[in-house]
Design an enzyme around this catalytic site. Structure first.
Site, PDB file in Angstrom:
ATOM      1  N   ASP A 291     -19.720  -9.062  15.173  1.00  0.00           N
ATOM      2  CA  ASP A 291     -19.876  -8.705  16.219  1.00  0.00           C
ATOM      3  C   ASP A 291     -18.390  -7.908  16.712  1.00  0.00           C
ATOM      4  O   ASP A 291     -17.529  -7.198  15.793  1.00  0.00           O
ATOM      5  CB  ASP A 291     -18.175  -9.599  16.581  1.00  0.00           C
ATOM      6  CG  ASP A 291     -19.060 -11.581  15.894  1.00  0.00           C
ATOM      7  OD1 ASP A 291     -20.576 -11.777  16.054  1.00  0.00           O
ATOM      8  OD2 ASP A 291     -18.531 -11.939  15.448  1.00  0.00           O
ATOM      9  N   GLU A 466     -18.410 -20.850  19.068  1.00  0.00           N
ATOM     10  CA  GLU A 466     -17.871 -18.997  18.435  1.00  0.00           C
ATOM     11  C   GLU A 466     -17.670 -18.357  19.087  1.00  0.00           C
ATOM     12  O   GLU A 466     -18.085 -18.059  20.265  1.00  0.00           O
ATOM     13  CB  GLU A 466     -18.487 -18.418  17.460  1.00  0.00           C
ATOM     14  CG  GLU A 466     -19.325 -19.385  16.363  1.00  0.00           C
ATOM     15  CD  GLU A 466     -20.297 -18.848  15.357  1.00  0.00           C
ATOM     16  OE1 GLU A 466     -20.069 -18.166  14.023  1.00  0.00           O
ATOM     17  OE2 GLU A 466     -20.944 -18.013  15.930  1.00  0.00           O
TER      18      GLU A 466
HETATM   19  C1  FRU Z   1     -20.106 -14.220  14.616  1.00  0.00           C
HETATM   20  C2  FRU Z   1     -19.539 -14.602  14.038  1.00  0.00           C
HETATM   21  C3  FRU Z   1     -17.679 -14.732  14.434  1.00  0.00           C
HETATM   22  C4  FRU Z   1     -17.136 -15.013  13.228  1.00  0.00           C
HETATM   23  C5  FRU Z   1     -17.900 -13.486  12.301  1.00  0.00           C
HETATM   24  C6  FRU Z   1     -17.500 -13.371  10.544  1.00  0.00           C
HETATM   25  O1  FRU Z   1     -21.140 -13.716  14.522  1.00  0.00           O
HETATM   26  O2  FRU Z   1     -19.874 -15.923  12.429  1.00  0.00           O
HETATM   27  O3  FRU Z   1     -17.769 -16.489  14.353  1.00  0.00           O
HETATM   28  O4  FRU Z   1     -16.330 -14.665  12.548  1.00  0.00           O
HETATM   29  O5  FRU Z   1     -19.062 -13.943  12.374  1.00  0.00           O
HETATM   30  O6  FRU Z   1     -18.165 -12.206  10.620  1.00  0.00           O
END
Ligand code: FRU
Length: 716
Positions: A291, A466
């Site tokens: 992300d 998320e």
């Molecule tokens: C989304 C996610 C988020 C989390 C991050 C961990 O891709 O699962 O929810 O904070 O990646 O890398």
């Protein structure tokens, strides 16, 4: 004995000893069935597995096609596998083992009905790896005795399974393992270069400075030739004594001895020129990204932080990587800014500029940049870090600022709400078996109060999973008609109203992007000209490269009025025009089936195509860019990118397409941004042609431009 006899006896003894040293495979689980072993319980399934079972991470490191995998029906199932009796005829028994670490998970050797040797898997906490690793027992003391093997799974819950393969009797002493192998360095340079072998067993690598643990990562260390070198930035401790400690290594492993120090990356010459490096899409120099995080404009620069595994080609060890850009086109990577700590790995979050210094983190009139992140330990909490130079960040001493609500709560996105003069945080929380967004408010970024809880959907939909984002946009640019937009990681969203406490959605969820491999996008805070800029994680897999994944091009989001109501549009930012090197512009034309390809003279690696047409009599408008087909199906009003269909309505009888093609895929924008189709792809390096044709009838092409682009990477 005569010589002839002596020679015969010599050969015979050679044969016997050769036979004695040959390995004897006790079980390799290759014939599709456990027979002649007996199986009880459910955990082992009806026969050997051929890799991961449903819901399991990738299982690697086994030999051949089959293995014992007790994840059948998940972690909670239990069972027992028992071998037929066999005679111990060699000095060692070697095997491959993986899965959970527990006294309820074991491969056991029994002699006279007693367990005389036992081994278990390596994992006892979240994360970890499903890779099987070689182990062995010395069994010389039981020579000639009858024995049996048992594989036991009595464990339930996380890591409640065991994986075993390739059990062999051997006289060749298997290489042993050493626990807590360490090497001490005086830090003379910026980097220690860590050797990584993708898919190797993960080792716990701890960096100690003056005996104090600084950071700990799980790394697929290379015992011999690495696939790539991961730079560990130790510049903060220059001149000091550093110790790298590894929990477990083969005694002959070169992992530690091969580590060198230097101020530049290994293979720096090819940096940003690697064959599968996106040339105008951000990707990290080394390691994995997911992300985008902390997207903000501060002190004249756009900041892009990102979920980064500096030490692996896959996900793990979440750090916040950091890059800056003055123009949204050229990015400079600055190194990791938030490192995992005792509160957990650094999961996703956001950034704001605290203009009024409500937090008190400002200095000398300089408003602070404040980062919000999830410390994803147990408990998982929301924390902050701040900076007044955009380069060095301090984690707040009184973290966390929001305690755990339920495990897995994460991804705080913070905004300033002007009408109520307060900060608002949206946080993803799995709560009462629902995916929700919790809304918090704060006067000072440090003290947060729960204000409301939303599904983001009148029907109580479960889409808001998320990485929520939340912002207000005018409809068709009309500042008197504004709507709030709440979206989740897959970019599905709801429009609605917001009073500073509660979000009231207008309707059911709406689809976001229409392509593939686009996730967890985030909008930029504090953009000076007020645009809602947005960038997504683009899941471009780049096998064989020392980096993996990337970001999309920066996008601009708007709300456009449609007959169904206001809808989000996604368009590439205008700054990308700076990439154009050579432009081919064409006069309006009527293009009929069979006409010469108007783009036939063009050959380019990095391309931007813009076309506007009225379909007229055409049934299909077909573009082909470097082998990737982008077709428009007039009757269905659908875009088809490499076979993938997406609704793309005509707008005032016209269709406008914008296509960006990089080495790692295409991003297609249609219907003035109502249809955004990102498609990760490895484009054939030698295919450089561009073509344009119509099928079923002529189309009026009212605008056509092709731009050859240059790389955005200026090398550091
Ligand atoms: C989304 C996610 C988020 C989390 C991050 C961990 O891709 O699962 O929810 O904070 O990646 O890398």
């Amino acid at each position: 004995m005569n010589t002839q006899l002596m020679t015969a006896a010599f050969f015979l003894s050679c044969l016997v000893s050769a036979a004695a040293t040959e390995d004897k495979v006790l079980a390799d689980f290759e014939n599709g069935s456990y027979a002649p072993w007996t199986v009880t319980g459910e955990a082992f399934g009806a026969g050997p597995a051929s890799g991961p079972l449903p819901g399991q991470m990738n299982v690697e490191g086994f030999q051949g096609k089959g293995l014992v995998n007790s994840f059948y029906a998940g972690d909670d199932s239990t069972g027992l596998l028992v071998s037929p009796a066999f005679k111990i005829e060699r000095s060692f028994i070697s095997f491959l083992i993986g899965g959970g670490r527990s006294d309820r998970l074991a491969l056991q050797l029994l002699v006279d009905g007693r367990v005389v040797r036992s081994a278990t898997g390596p994992n006892d906490k979240q994360g970890g790896s499903e890779t099987l690793a070689p182990e062995s027992w010395e069994v010389g003391e039981f020579a000639g005795m009858m024995a049996t093997l048992r594989i036991v799974d009595e464990a339930t819950g996380g890591w409640g399974h065991i994986n075993v393969d390739h059990i062999v009797q051997t006289d060749v002493k298997p290489k042993g393992f050493v626990n807590d192998m360490a090497r001490t360095f005086t830090a003379t340079s910026r980097y220690l270069h860590i050797p990584v072998k993708n898919g190797a067993a993960k080792r716990v690598v701890t960096l100690l400075v003056d005996g104090q643990r600084v950071v700990r990562n799980d790394i697929e260390l290379a015992d011999a030739a690495p696939d790539w070198w991961a730079p560990m930035d130790v510049s903060a401790w220059k001149g000091q004594s550093l110790t790298l400690r590894v929990d477990r290594l083969r005694e002959d492993s070169a992992a530690l001895s091969s580590i060198e120090q230097s101020d530049v990356l290994k293979e720096a010459d090819s940096l940003y020129r690697e064959p599968l490096r996106g040339q105008f899409h951000f990707s990290p120099q080394r390691g994995w990204n997911n992300d985008p995080n902390g997207c903000v404009f501060y002190n004249g620069e756009y900041h892009l932080f990102f979920q980064h595994n500096p030490y692996g080609w896959g996900w793990g060890n979440m750090h916040w990587g950091h890059a800056v850009s003055k123009d949204l086109v050229h990015w400079e990577e600055l190194g990791d800014k938030l490192l995992p700590d005792d509160m957990g790995p650094m999961f996703s979050g956001s950034a704001v500029v605290d203009w009024k210094n409500t937090s008190g983190f400002g200095k000398d009139g300089q408003p602070p940049l404040v980062l919000f992140y999830t410390a994803a330990g147990n408990p998982a909490t929301q924390c902050l870090a701040y900076s007044t130079d955009g380069r060095t960040f301090t984690k707040y001493h009184a973290n966390p600022v929001v305690k755990e609500i339920t495990g897995g709560n994460r991804d705080p996105k913070v905004i300033w709400h002007e009408p109520t003069q307060q900060w608002v945080m949206v946080l993803y929380v799995e709560w009462q078996q629902r995916h929700t967004v919790h809304f918090f408010t704060s006067p000072n970024l440090k003290d947060w109060q729960l204000a409301s809880i939303s599904d983001g959907d009148k029907t109580g939909g479960r889409y808001l999973y998320e990485c929520p984002d939340f912002f207000e946009l005018p409809v068709d640019g009309d500042a008197t008609r504004k709507k709030w937009v709440l979206l989740g990681a897959d970019s599905q969203y709801a429009t609605g109203s917001f009073d500073g406490k509660s979000f009231l959605p207008d309707a059911v969820r709406l689809p976001g992007h229409r392509g593939r491999g686009f996730y967890a996008a985030q909008s930029f805070s504090d953009v000076p000209d007020g645009r809602r800029l947005f960038i997504g994680w683009w899941q471009t897999e780049t096998k064989g490269m020392p980096f993996n994944q990337s970001m999309t091009v920066p996008l601009e989001l708007k709300l456009a009025q449609t007959t169904d109501g206001p809808r989000l549009t996604f368009m590439p930012v205008k700054e990308l025009e700076a990439l154009r090197t050579k432009s081919h512009r064409f006069d309006p034309m009527t293009l009929a089936p069979g006409d010469k390809n108007p783009l036939g003279a063009i050959g380019a690696e990095l391309v931007e195509v813009r076309v506007e047409f009225e379909p007229h009599k055409a049934k299909e408008i077909a573009l082909k860019i470097r082998g990737i087909t982008v077709d428009y199906d007039v009757a269905k009003q659908e875009l088809i990118v490499a076979g993938h269909r997406a609704a793309a309505p005509l707008r005032d009888g016209k269709q406008r397409l914008v296509i960006y093609c990089d080495r790692t895929g295409v991003e297609v924008f249609a219907s003035d941004g109502l249809c955004y189709v990102p498609m990760p792809f490895l484009v054939k390096p030698d295919e450089r042609s561009v073509s344009f044709e119509t099928r079923g009838g002529a189309a009026h092409v009212t605008a056509l431009e092709v731009h050859e682009l240059r790389s955005a990477w200026t090398r550091p």
